[in-house]
Design an enzyme around this catalytic site. Structure first.
Site, PDB file in Angstrom:
ATOM      1  N   PRO A  83       0.698  -1.128   0.276  1.00  0.00           N
ATOM      2  CA  PRO A  83      -0.329   0.200   0.452  1.00  0.00           C
ATOM      3  C   PRO A  83       0.794   1.414   0.177  1.00  0.00           C
ATOM      4  CG  PRO A  83       0.190  -0.954   2.148  1.00  0.00           C
ATOM      5  CD  PRO A  83       0.942  -1.565   1.287  1.00  0.00           C
ATOM      6  N   MET A  84       0.530   1.886  -1.188  1.00  0.00           N
ATOM      7  CA  MET A  84       0.869   3.677  -1.015  1.00  0.00           C
ATOM      8  C   MET A  84      -0.016   4.522  -1.141  1.00  0.00           C
ATOM      9  SD  MET A  84       4.552   2.370  -2.930  1.00  0.00           S
ATOM     10  CE  MET A  84       3.596   1.138  -4.004  1.00  0.00           C
ATOM     11  N   SER A 112      -4.208   1.975  -0.479  1.00  0.00           N
ATOM     12  CA  SER A 112      -4.240   2.720   1.102  1.00  0.00           C
ATOM     13  C   SER A 112      -4.838   3.498   1.504  1.00  0.00           C
ATOM     14  CB  SER A 112      -2.560   4.251   1.225  1.00  0.00           C
ATOM     15  OG  SER A 112      -2.641   4.423   1.634  1.00  0.00           O
ATOM     16  N   GLN A 134      -5.715  -1.059   2.823  1.00  0.00           N
ATOM     17  CA  GLN A 134      -4.537  -1.064   4.484  1.00  0.00           C
ATOM     18  C   GLN A 134      -5.212   0.074   4.625  1.00  0.00           C
ATOM     19  OE1 GLN A 134      -2.579   2.521   4.562  1.00  0.00           O
ATOM     20  NE2 GLN A 134      -2.102   2.282   6.543  1.00  0.00           N
ATOM     21  N   TYR A 136      -5.331   2.537   7.871  1.00  0.00           N
ATOM     22  CA  TYR A 136      -4.571   3.976   8.976  1.00  0.00           C
ATOM     23  C   TYR A 136      -5.203   3.464  10.024  1.00  0.00           C
ATOM     24  CZ  TYR A 136      -0.021   5.248   6.719  1.00  0.00           C
ATOM     25  OH  TYR A 136       0.889   5.185   6.317  1.00  0.00           O
ATOM     26  N   THR A 162      -2.597  -1.343   9.736  1.00  0.00           N
ATOM     27  CA  THR A 162      -1.159  -0.507   9.664  1.00  0.00           C
ATOM     28  C   THR A 162       0.157   0.048  10.871  1.00  0.00           C
ATOM     29  OG1 THR A 162      -0.729   0.554   7.376  1.00  0.00           O
ATOM     30  CG2 THR A 162       0.988   0.525   8.797  1.00  0.00           C
ATOM     31  N   ARG A 171      10.918  12.896   8.330  1.00  0.00           N
ATOM     32  CA  ARG A 171      11.902  12.501   6.923  1.00  0.00           C
ATOM     33  C   ARG A 171      12.538  13.471   6.507  1.00  0.00           C
ATOM     34  NH1 ARG A 171       6.371   9.648   5.177  1.00  0.00           N
ATOM     35  NH2 ARG A 171       6.661   7.581   6.660  1.00  0.00           N
ATOM     36  N   LYS A 234       0.320  -5.088   9.262  1.00  0.00           N
ATOM     37  CA  LYS A 234       2.054  -5.149   8.416  1.00  0.00           C
ATOM     38  C   LYS A 234       2.972  -3.857   9.788  1.00  0.00           C
ATOM     39  CE  LYS A 234       2.734  -2.190   4.636  1.00  0.00           C
ATOM     40  NZ  LYS A 234       3.099  -0.793   5.101  1.00  0.00           N
ATOM     41  N   SER A 256       7.380  -5.548   7.747  1.00  0.00           N
ATOM     42  CA  SER A 256       8.021  -4.321   7.107  1.00  0.00           C
ATOM     43  C   SER A 256       8.039  -3.666   7.923  1.00  0.00           C
ATOM     44  CB  SER A 256       6.572  -3.815   6.655  1.00  0.00           C
ATOM     45  OG  SER A 256       6.349  -2.846   6.075  1.00  0.00           O
ATOM     46  N   HIS A 258       7.902   0.017   7.034  1.00  0.00           N
ATOM     47  CA  HIS A 258       7.638   0.899   5.816  1.00  0.00           C
ATOM     48  C   HIS A 258       8.923   0.694   5.315  1.00  0.00           C
ATOM     49  CE1 HIS A 258       3.417   3.504   6.898  1.00  0.00           C
ATOM     50  NE2 HIS A 258       4.140   3.913   5.922  1.00  0.00           N
ATOM     51  N   ARG A 261      10.932   4.381   6.307  1.00  0.00           N
ATOM     52  CA  ARG A 261      10.597   5.399   6.307  1.00  0.00           C
ATOM     53  C   ARG A 261       9.571   6.153   7.858  1.00  0.00           C
ATOM     54  NH1 ARG A 261       8.551   7.166   1.295  1.00  0.00           N
ATOM     55  NH2 ARG A 261       6.876   8.525   1.601  1.00  0.00           N
ATOM     56  N   ARG A 313       7.904   1.022  -3.522  1.00  0.00           N
ATOM     57  CA  ARG A 313       8.918   1.888  -4.499  1.00  0.00           C
ATOM     58  C   ARG A 313       9.088   1.634  -5.910  1.00  0.00           C
ATOM     59  NH1 ARG A 313      11.198   2.499   0.216  1.00  0.00           N
ATOM     60  NH2 ARG A 313      10.907   4.942   0.951  1.00  0.00           N
TER      61      ARG A 313
HETATM   62  C1  LIG Z   1       5.687   6.503  -1.400  1.00  0.00           C
HETATM   63  C2  LIG Z   1       5.094   5.498  -0.319  1.00  0.00           C
HETATM   64  C3  LIG Z   1       4.025   5.760   0.401  1.00  0.00           C
HETATM   65  C4  LIG Z   1       3.747   4.753   1.382  1.00  0.00           C
HETATM   66  N1  LIG Z   1       2.272   4.949   1.714  1.00  0.00           N
HETATM   67  C5  LIG Z   1       2.163   4.208   2.717  1.00  0.00           C
HETATM   68  C6  LIG Z   1       0.807   4.648   3.241  1.00  0.00           C
HETATM   69  O1  LIG Z   1       0.137   5.196   3.070  1.00  0.00           O
HETATM   70  N2  LIG Z   1       0.434   3.255   3.733  1.00  0.00           N
HETATM   71  C7  LIG Z   1       0.950   1.635   4.380  1.00  0.00           C
HETATM   72  O2  LIG Z   1       0.634   1.035   5.025  1.00  0.00           O
HETATM   73  N3  LIG Z   1       2.434   1.885   3.729  1.00  0.00           N
HETATM   74  C8  LIG Z   1       3.098   2.637   3.519  1.00  0.00           C
HETATM   75  N4  LIG Z   1       3.828   3.117   2.145  1.00  0.00           N
HETATM   76  C9  LIG Z   1       4.728   1.836   2.952  1.00  0.00           C
HETATM   77  C10 LIG Z   1       4.859   0.959   1.832  1.00  0.00           C
HETATM   78  O3  LIG Z   1       3.842   0.007   1.751  1.00  0.00           O
HETATM   79  C11 LIG Z   1       5.807  -0.704   1.565  1.00  0.00           C
HETATM   80  O4  LIG Z   1       6.173  -0.674   3.145  1.00  0.00           O
HETATM   81  C12 LIG Z   1       7.159   0.076   1.721  1.00  0.00           C
HETATM   82  O5  LIG Z   1       7.182   1.148   0.469  1.00  0.00           O
HETATM   83  C13 LIG Z   1       8.066  -1.386   1.584  1.00  0.00           C
HETATM   84  O6  LIG Z   1       9.883  -0.648   1.110  1.00  0.00           O
HETATM   85  P1  LIG Z   1       9.981  -0.311  -0.682  1.00  0.00           P
HETATM   86  O7  LIG Z   1       9.636   0.171  -1.250  1.00  0.00           O
HETATM   87  O8  LIG Z   1      11.573  -0.127  -0.336  1.00  0.00           O
HETATM   88  O9  LIG Z   1       9.273  -1.403  -2.080  1.00  0.00           O
HETATM   89  C14 LIG Z   1       4.673   3.489   1.964  1.00  0.00           C
HETATM   90  C15 LIG Z   1       5.171   4.027   0.908  1.00  0.00           C
HETATM   91  C16 LIG Z   1       6.524   5.072   0.372  1.00  0.00           C
HETATM   92  C17 LIG Z   1       7.449   4.801  -0.719  1.00  0.00           C
END
Ligand SMILES: Cc1cc2nc3c(=O)[nH]c(=O)nc-3n(C[C@H](O)[C@H](O)[C@H](O)COP(=O)(O)O)c2cc1C
Length: 363
Positions: A83-84, A112, A134, A136, A162, A171, A234, A256, A258, A261, A313
């Site tokens: 989820p992003m 997300s 997902q 929040y 999450t 960040r 997660k 995970s 995240h 992040r 990503r």
């Molecule tokens: C731009 C971005 C936005 C994200 N937004 C969410 C989100 O809304 N909810 C969430 O559970 N994880 C979020 N994540 C984390 C991702 O679900 C995931 O755990 C992480 O990107 C995996 O690592 P990778 O980018 O190296 O593949 C986000 C990650 C990125 C890069």
């Protein structure tokens, strides 16, 4: 190669660079950034380089089968889109385009709470692999409840909570003046939905976070009681938390951090994986995300006990580089490299990918 031109990139190796030139600078900082000194972000990736394969040869690899089932749904590869948030910022076609590409690739995708499009718009054309949603936790539980009900009604087949974001990590690449995440970016699921806050407020002796930061494991039971869908938790990095999640009713856990992040100094997910698999792997499905870029990475994570991996990503890179066509191409390349790598290590089904496939190395 017209397809390559449409997608904007031709190999997994040139994807990130192509995307960096096509995505707006402040959005790129949002996508790429990690917490603190980005130690965890870097560690996620370098952890994969510490493993090599122990290939078996002269195995009949004339047929490779990458299908598996995830929480009861058959998928064509052991991978999913993590989820992003805010995918519409990366490319105007946003989540519905990712959903179409994932559907056609036969893989699962998780959307997300903070998607640019609504969950109803995203799920409109789901195929045989329904998306997951997902959550929040929202400061007002009624808002969380409504989101869960909408996701269920829209056809999602599982929910993901999450748990690594009681407050947003620090960040630096997104420091004030960068991506205006809290205010100006519209959220597809409605104006009553709010993103996690990054600015704890100091009041007297304590830093005050928003009310959802007060949530403890009981919240999972409350969430279980409002839906018939299974919950995936997660953001798990220890065997203890994995056991607690399962004790409270989780049907799967996602190892995970995240994507580096949130907590800088959290372990690389690949390092945390074996402990979690040992703790709960015989009871529930264990997934991993963080640093997965190529088909080879999927094999390493599976060999160390993951049932499937999430990709973060690179999906946004592909979306930024070539919109829907970019995501299609990325998923094709990923699946192709997974099948190719399986042939090269002498494993024909996912069930044959086990711990004997990898060895830790210094190279
Ligand atoms: C731009 C971005 C936005 C994200 N937004 C969410 C989100 O809304 N909810 C969430 O559970 N994880 C979020 N994540 C984390 C991702 O679900 C995931 O755990 C992480 O990107 C995996 O690592 P990778 O980018 O190296 O593949 C986000 C990650 C990125 C890069």
């Amino acid at each position: 190669m017209e397809r390559t031109t449409e997608a904007g990139f031709s190999t997994l190796s040139d994807l990130e660079e192509v995307a960096s030139k096509r995505v707006l600078e402040h959005v790129w900082a949002y996508v790429q950034g990690g917490a603190g000194e980005e130690r965890t972000l870097g560690a996620n990736r370098s952890a994969f380089r510490q493993w090599t394969f122990r290939p078996r040869t002269l195995v009949d690899v004339s047929r490779i089968d990458t299908n598996i089932s995830l929480l009861g749904t058959m998928v064509r590869a052991p991978l999913f889109v993590s989820p992003m948030a805010y995918q519409g910022q990366v490319h105007p076609v946003g989540e519905p385009a990712v959903a179409r590409a994932a559907r056609d690739a036969g893989i699962l995708a998780v959307y997300s709470t903070l998607s640019s499009f609504s969950i109803e718009e995203i799920t409109r054309n789901s195929g045989s692999v329904p998306p997951w949603f997902q959550l929040y936790l929202q400061p007002d539980f009624e808002v969380s409840r409504r989101l869960v009900e909408r996701a269920e009604k829209a056809g999602c087949s599982a929910l993901m909570l999450t748990v690594d974001t009681p407050v947003l990590g620090v960040r630096d690449r997104q420091a004030p003046g960068g991506f205006a995440i809290d205010s100006t970016v519209p959220i597809g699921n409605g104006s009553d939905v709010v993103p996690p806050s990054r600015s704890p407020m100091e009041q007297g002796k304590f830093y005050r976070l928003r009310s959802e930061a007060g949530s403890t494991w009981d919240i999972l039971e409350e969430l279980l009681s409002i839906t018939r869908l299974p919950w995936v938790v997660k953001g798990i990095l220890t065997g203890d938390d994995a056991r607690t999640a399962v004790h409270h009713g989780a049907k799967a856990v996602l190892v995970s951090n995240h994507g580096g992040r949130q907590l800088d100094g959290a372990p690389a997910t690949l390092h945390a994986l074996p402990e979690v698999v040992d703790a709960v792997g015989s009871e529930v499905e264990v997934y991993l995300d963080g640093g997965v870029r190529r088909g080879l990475d999927i094999l390493v994570a599976l060999a160390l006990g993951a049932k499937a991996v999430g990709v973060g990503r690179p999906i946004l890179w592909a979306l930024g580089a070539g919109g829907e066509e970019g995501v299609r191409r990325y998923l094709d390349l990923l699946k192709l490299e997974l099948a190719t790598s399986m042939a090269l290590v002498g494993r024909t089904t996912i069930a044959e990918v086990d711990r004997s496939l990898v060895a830790k190395t210094d190279i």
